[in-house]
Design an enzyme around this catalytic site. Structure first.
Site, PDB file in Angstrom:
ATOM      1  N   ARG A 111     -10.761   1.051  -1.282  1.00 18.28           N
ATOM      2  CA  ARG A 111     -10.764   0.179  -0.220  1.00 18.28           C
ATOM      3  C   ARG A 111     -12.404  -0.077  -0.645  1.00 18.28           C
ATOM      4  NH1 ARG A 111      -6.312   1.304   2.052  1.00 18.28           N
ATOM      5  NH2 ARG A 111      -7.166   2.296   4.104  1.00 18.28           N
ATOM      6  N   PHE A 169       1.381  -5.145  -5.118  1.00 16.25           N
ATOM      7  CA  PHE A 169       2.301  -4.399  -3.691  1.00 16.25           C
ATOM      8  C   PHE A 169       1.389  -3.932  -2.689  1.00 16.25           C
ATOM      9  CE2 PHE A 169       3.058  -3.120  -8.138  1.00 16.25           C
ATOM     10  CZ  PHE A 169       4.605  -3.091  -8.516  1.00 16.25           C
ATOM     11  N   ASP A 198       3.493  -8.569  -2.807  1.00 14.05           N
ATOM     12  CA  ASP A 198       4.135  -7.992  -2.028  1.00 14.05           C
ATOM     13  C   ASP A 198       5.585  -8.039  -1.562  1.00 14.05           C
ATOM     14  OD1 ASP A 198       3.984  -4.976  -0.617  1.00 14.05           O
ATOM     15  OD2 ASP A 198       5.106  -6.151   0.409  1.00 14.05           O
ATOM     16  N   SER A 199       6.851  -7.584  -1.906  1.00 10.67           N
ATOM     17  CA  SER A 199       8.136  -8.339  -1.409  1.00 10.67           C
ATOM     18  C   SER A 199       8.427  -7.910   0.398  1.00 10.67           C
ATOM     19  CB  SER A 199       9.369  -7.403  -2.441  1.00 10.67           C
ATOM     20  OG  SER A 199       9.094  -5.409  -1.746  1.00 10.67           O
ATOM     21  N   ALA A 257       6.915  -7.243  -7.812  1.00 10.61           N
ATOM     22  CA  ALA A 257       5.518  -7.444  -8.026  1.00 10.61           C
ATOM     23  C   ALA A 257       5.949  -7.571  -9.511  1.00 10.61           C
ATOM     24  CB  ALA A 257       4.579  -6.379  -7.582  1.00 10.61           C
ATOM     25  N   ASP A 275      -1.157  -0.821  -6.285  1.00 13.90           N
ATOM     26  CA  ASP A 275      -0.709   0.514  -6.010  1.00 13.90           C
ATOM     27  C   ASP A 275       1.107   0.067  -5.202  1.00 13.90           C
ATOM     28  OD1 ASP A 275      -1.374   2.788  -4.350  1.00 13.90           O
ATOM     29  OD2 ASP A 275      -2.000   1.249  -2.691  1.00 13.90           O
ATOM     30  N   CYS A 301       1.500   7.024  -6.573  1.00 13.36           N
ATOM     31  CA  CYS A 301       1.435   7.992  -4.960  1.00 13.36           C
ATOM     32  C   CYS A 301       2.344   9.325  -5.409  1.00 13.36           C
ATOM     33  CB  CYS A 301       1.379   7.199  -3.972  1.00 13.36           C
ATOM     34  SG  CYS A 301       3.220   6.353  -3.784  1.00 13.36           S
TER      35      CYS A 301
END
Length: 399
Positions: free
Chosen positions: A215, A231, A253-254, A283, A303, A343
């Site tokens: 960030r 995301f 984002d969903s 996305a 991400d 991730c």
């Protein structure tokens, strides 16, 4: 103490100090041992290898506490491990109200995550714990007692609500472990940005602490750029880009609830809401739609959530990672910057780089690797435990 006797030749990983023993390596169990009990691990020839937490329902049959035969696993042991974890982070992480205090195997506490939040006004300190393995679950009270004593923080909340607990024969659970119920939102500052964190209902422990360094990277490079953040969850990277002076930020984002939280974060920081656009949508589809519309961006963040929870999901996840990176690169202006992440612990760094390189080839663009990204200093890694490096990212420039 019960004993686990290994099959011949199966001691190699433990001799290299890997902290997991898989079920297939166990020849027999000696003694009556309950889930979470401390057992001694022995090679087939009788050699002592480690003391570990026994998990009869998990594929990871034992998680190592210590390789020292003379070190008992007791209340004093738990206290020492907590003290060691806190000492490691002392002075390492500054400028933030959100720190990971305990990071599982890397801190000798396999299956335990502890995050510390400090409110901006200094009126509230909050510990949030995840007990993801039966061994640390058995020692929960001792761990909480050690945490409150050593940190001076009296409020501890449990977020052991991940499905991985079921593989350990444990039910998902949340609730107060010490002190009072957390407030609905905690206002925490990181890098000059205010984030409202929901420790009771947010993802993980409420915030993606592991992306702190990335960030900050986005904030340093956002000035004057048109930014796309896919995301985005509650807008961590979006807020960093706004703080850094981005000309515009489109966040996708969903989860409408997460986006509402993100909008509130913009207001909490006093940012110009006109520079931020929020899109409640898938996305993957949105990336393709933006390309069809001829949109272009100077900085893109990809991400996604974990796409490969295990090895059997790697091929499908690789296709998904390639999909978003391929379309993302088509949206990136020449000279533009891309921060792309995985991730998924099952996707190693070399494979992730290959996926992105293949996406670039299919997109017909050249990419320069400016840096390799990962979690911060409060997420240490054991040299013997590559599985601990779950978060990996690439900081790229389209040439």
């Amino acid at each position: 103490m019960g004993r686990l006797i290994l099959k011949p030749g199966k001691e190699r990983s433990l001799l290299h100090r890997h902290p997991w023993l898989f079920a297939g390596a166990v020849d027999r169990v000696e003694g009556r041992v309950s889930p979470g009990a401390t057992v001694a691990l022995h090679a087939s020839d009788g050699r002592f290898l480690a003391r570990a937490a026994y998990s009869p329902e998990s594929a990871i049959r034992a998680r190592v506490w210590t390789f020292d035969e003379a070190e008992p696993v007791d209340h004093a042991f738990i206290k020492r491990r907590i003290q060691r974890a806190l000492a490691l982070r002392a002075g390492q992480v500054r400028g933030t109200g959100a720190v990971r205090l305990v990071f599982g195997e890397a801190d000798g506490m396999p299956g335990l995550v502890v995050d510390h939040y400090r409110s901006l006004d200094g009126q509230r300190q909050q510990l949030v714990c995840q007990f993801m393995a039966v061994g640390v679950d058995v020692w929960k009270k001792a761990i909480v007692d050690a945490l409150t004593r050593e940190t001076g923080c009296e409020h501890v909340y449990e977020r052991s609500d991940a499905s991985v607990r079921e593989k350990e024969g444990l039910q998902q659970t949340t609730g107060v472990l010490a002190g009072d119920e957390p407030p609905e939102l905690l206002l925490v500052e990181e890098g000059g940005v205010r984030y409202q964190i929901d420790v009771r209902n947010g993802h993980k422990t409420g915030f993606y602490i592991d992306q702190r360094d990335s960030r900050a990277l986005i904030a340093r490079h956002a000035a004057g750029r048109d930014v796309l953040n896919c995301f985005c969850y509650t807008g961590g990277f979006s807020l960093a880009a706004l703080k850094g002076g981005a000309a515009s930020v489109l966040s996708v984002d969903s989860s409408g609830e997460a986006l509402a939280h993100a909008r509130a974060n913009v207001l909490a920081n006093g940012f110009d809401a006109g520079r931020a656009q929020w899109l409640d949508a898938d996305a993957f589809r949105t990336l393709r739609s933006l390309h069809q519309d001829g949109r272009q961006f100077d900085l893109i963040v990809l991400d996604p959530p974990k796409l490969a929870p295990s090895q059997q999901h790697v091929d499908r996840a690789a296709r998904a990672y390639k999909d978003i990176n391929l379309t993302g690169l088509k949206l990136l202006r020449p000279g533009g910057l891309l921060a792309t992440f995985s991730c998924s612990g099952a996707i190693g760094a070399p494979l992730f780089q290959k996926i992105v390189a293949d996406a670039a080839a299919d997109a017909g663009v050249d990419l320069r690797i400016l840096d390799r990204l990962g979690a911060g200093a409060d997420h240490p890694m054991l040299a013997s435990f590559p599985e601990g490096e779950y978060l990996k990212g690439l900081w790229l420039q389209r040439i």
